[in-house]
Design a protein around this motif. Structure first.
Motif, short mmCIF file in Angstrom:
data_model
loop_
_atom_site.label_atom_id
_atom_site.label_comp_id
_atom_site.label_asym_id
_atom_site.label_seq_id
_atom_site.Cartn_x
_atom_site.Cartn_y
_atom_site.Cartn_z
N ARG A 174 -24.93 32.36 -24.38
CA ARG A 174 -24.89 32.14 -22.79
C ARG A 174 -23.77 33.30 -21.85
NH1 ARG A 174 -24.19 26.68 -19.83
NH2 ARG A 174 -24.21 27.43 -17.74
N SER A 175 -23.39 33.60 -20.72
CA SER A 175 -22.26 34.11 -20.16
C SER A 175 -22.29 35.01 -19.23
CB SER A 175 -21.88 35.74 -21.56
OG SER A 175 -23.14 36.55 -21.34
N ILE A 176 -23.16 35.01 -18.66
CA ILE A 176 -23.26 35.98 -17.54
C ILE A 176 -22.53 35.58 -16.59
CG2 ILE A 176 -25.78 36.86 -17.46
CD1 ILE A 176 -26.37 35.06 -15.25
N GLU A 177 -22.25 33.66 -17.05
CA GLU A 177 -21.62 33.13 -14.85
C GLU A 177 -20.21 33.26 -15.54
OE1 GLU A 177 -24.44 29.98 -16.70
OE2 GLU A 177 -23.74 30.86 -17.67
N ALA A 178 -19.63 33.72 -16.30
CA ALA A 178 -18.11 34.16 -16.79
C ALA A 178 -17.86 35.89 -16.19
CB ALA A 178 -17.99 33.94 -18.18
N ILE A 179 -18.76 36.59 -15.60
CA ILE A 179 -19.44 38.03 -16.17
C ILE A 179 -18.03 38.51 -14.78
CG2 ILE A 179 -19.93 39.85 -14.73
CD1 ILE A 179 -22.43 39.21 -16.35
N GLU A 180 -18.52 37.59 -13.76
CA GLU A 180 -17.17 37.89 -12.44
C GLU A 180 -15.90 37.94 -12.57
OE1 GLU A 180 -17.86 38.14 -7.68
OE2 GLU A 180 -18.58 35.96 -8.47
N LEU A 181 -15.86 36.69 -12.77
CA LEU A 181 -14.10 35.81 -12.91
C LEU A 181 -12.85 37.05 -14.27
CD1 LEU A 181 -14.67 32.14 -12.59
CD2 LEU A 181 -13.80 34.08 -10.94
#
Length: 272
Positions: A227-234
């Protein structure tokens, strides 16, 4: 403290009929992550349809017996391709990068061609192919590879070889650390204990930040179950580097395969 949830707001959907595009994904039996991340990122009018297959790993061990052949000849995958091929999909993606890493040279092309035949002509791609294509799109040449804790050392090494063969200079690897209570387990035990359900994006964010060296020009999160997509933008904002993840790249490549363009905020440069 960085707010990892703030930018991700619920998007409006007028319906869920897949009137713009429908995508299929082939997912290993115990992995809930690809479906949830595809649905989180998918633009309005796009639907996601999954078929599951048994792991080619021998139960209770870390041994894979000819994994490329096992995936290519899996009766579960053949059944899934046949069924998905009958519901009018625009693309199907194999969300199992381990198969590509261990499958040997040419696995992706051979699998995609034969899988498309089994899916009655529906285009088939692999998540590993999507990672390569996405990194080239973003001009990444020296990636930091973020490796799931359920990848044994041999799989991590094959991942490095895979990307090196595709023309990348791997600047480093970061085995994601699930923390106390997990470090004592063997990689296959972490997976069998459903370690993927305990991954927190904020931990991935901080571990990546601590691991960046001067020669890294991009981050690649390999592993559809990580799980990783929540961290992409930041991560992109704070490091000034592009971030590509297995499921993000797989959705992007599926959109391209369907002839779609979509500007999707919150999910990094690749999708924006």
């Amino acid at each position: 403290m960085t707010d990892l949830a703030g930018p991700h707001r619920a998007k409006e959907r007028t319906d869920s009929s897949g009137w713009r595009a429908r995508f299929g994904i082939l997912v290993i039996d115990k992995d809930p992550v690809p479906e949830s991340e595809f649905w989180a990122m998918a633009p309005a009018g796009v639907t996601v349809h999954a078929a599951r297959f048994a792991s080619p790993r021998q139960a209770g061990t870390d041994a894979y017996d000819r994994p490329g052949t096992a995936v290519a000849e899996s009766p579960d995958i053949a059944r899934g391709l046949d069924q998905l091929g009958h519901i009018g999909l625009d693309a199907i993606c194999l969300c199992f990068v381990t198969g590509s890493f261990l499958g040997g040279p040419g696995f992706d092309e051979r699998f995609a061609q034969e899988a498309s035949r089994k899916a009655h002509g529906t285009p088939v791609i692999t998540a590993a192919q999507a990672l390569v294509t996405a990194m080239r799109e973003l001009d990444v040449k020296r990636p930091l590879l973020v490796i799931p804790p359920w990848f044994k050392a041999a799989i991590a090494q094959e991942a490095e070889r895979y990307f090196a063969a595709a023309g990348f200079h791997v600047a480093g690897t970061l085995p994601f650390d699930l923390g106390i209570g997990w470090r004592e387990l063997q990689p296959w035990e972490i997976w069998d204990s459903q370690g993927q359900r305990h991954v927190r994006p904020e931990d991935l964010y901080h571990q990546v930040r601590r691991s960046i060296s001067a020669d890294v020009d991009g981050i690649a999160v390999v592993g559809n179950g990580l799980r990783s997509i929540e961290a992409i933008e930041l991560l992109e904002r704070d490091l000034g580097l592009p971030v590509v993840t297995s499921n993000q790249a797989a959705l992007w490549h599926s959109l391209r395969t369907a002839g779609m363009t979509a500007s999707l905020p919150n999910w990094g440069r690749l999708l924006s």
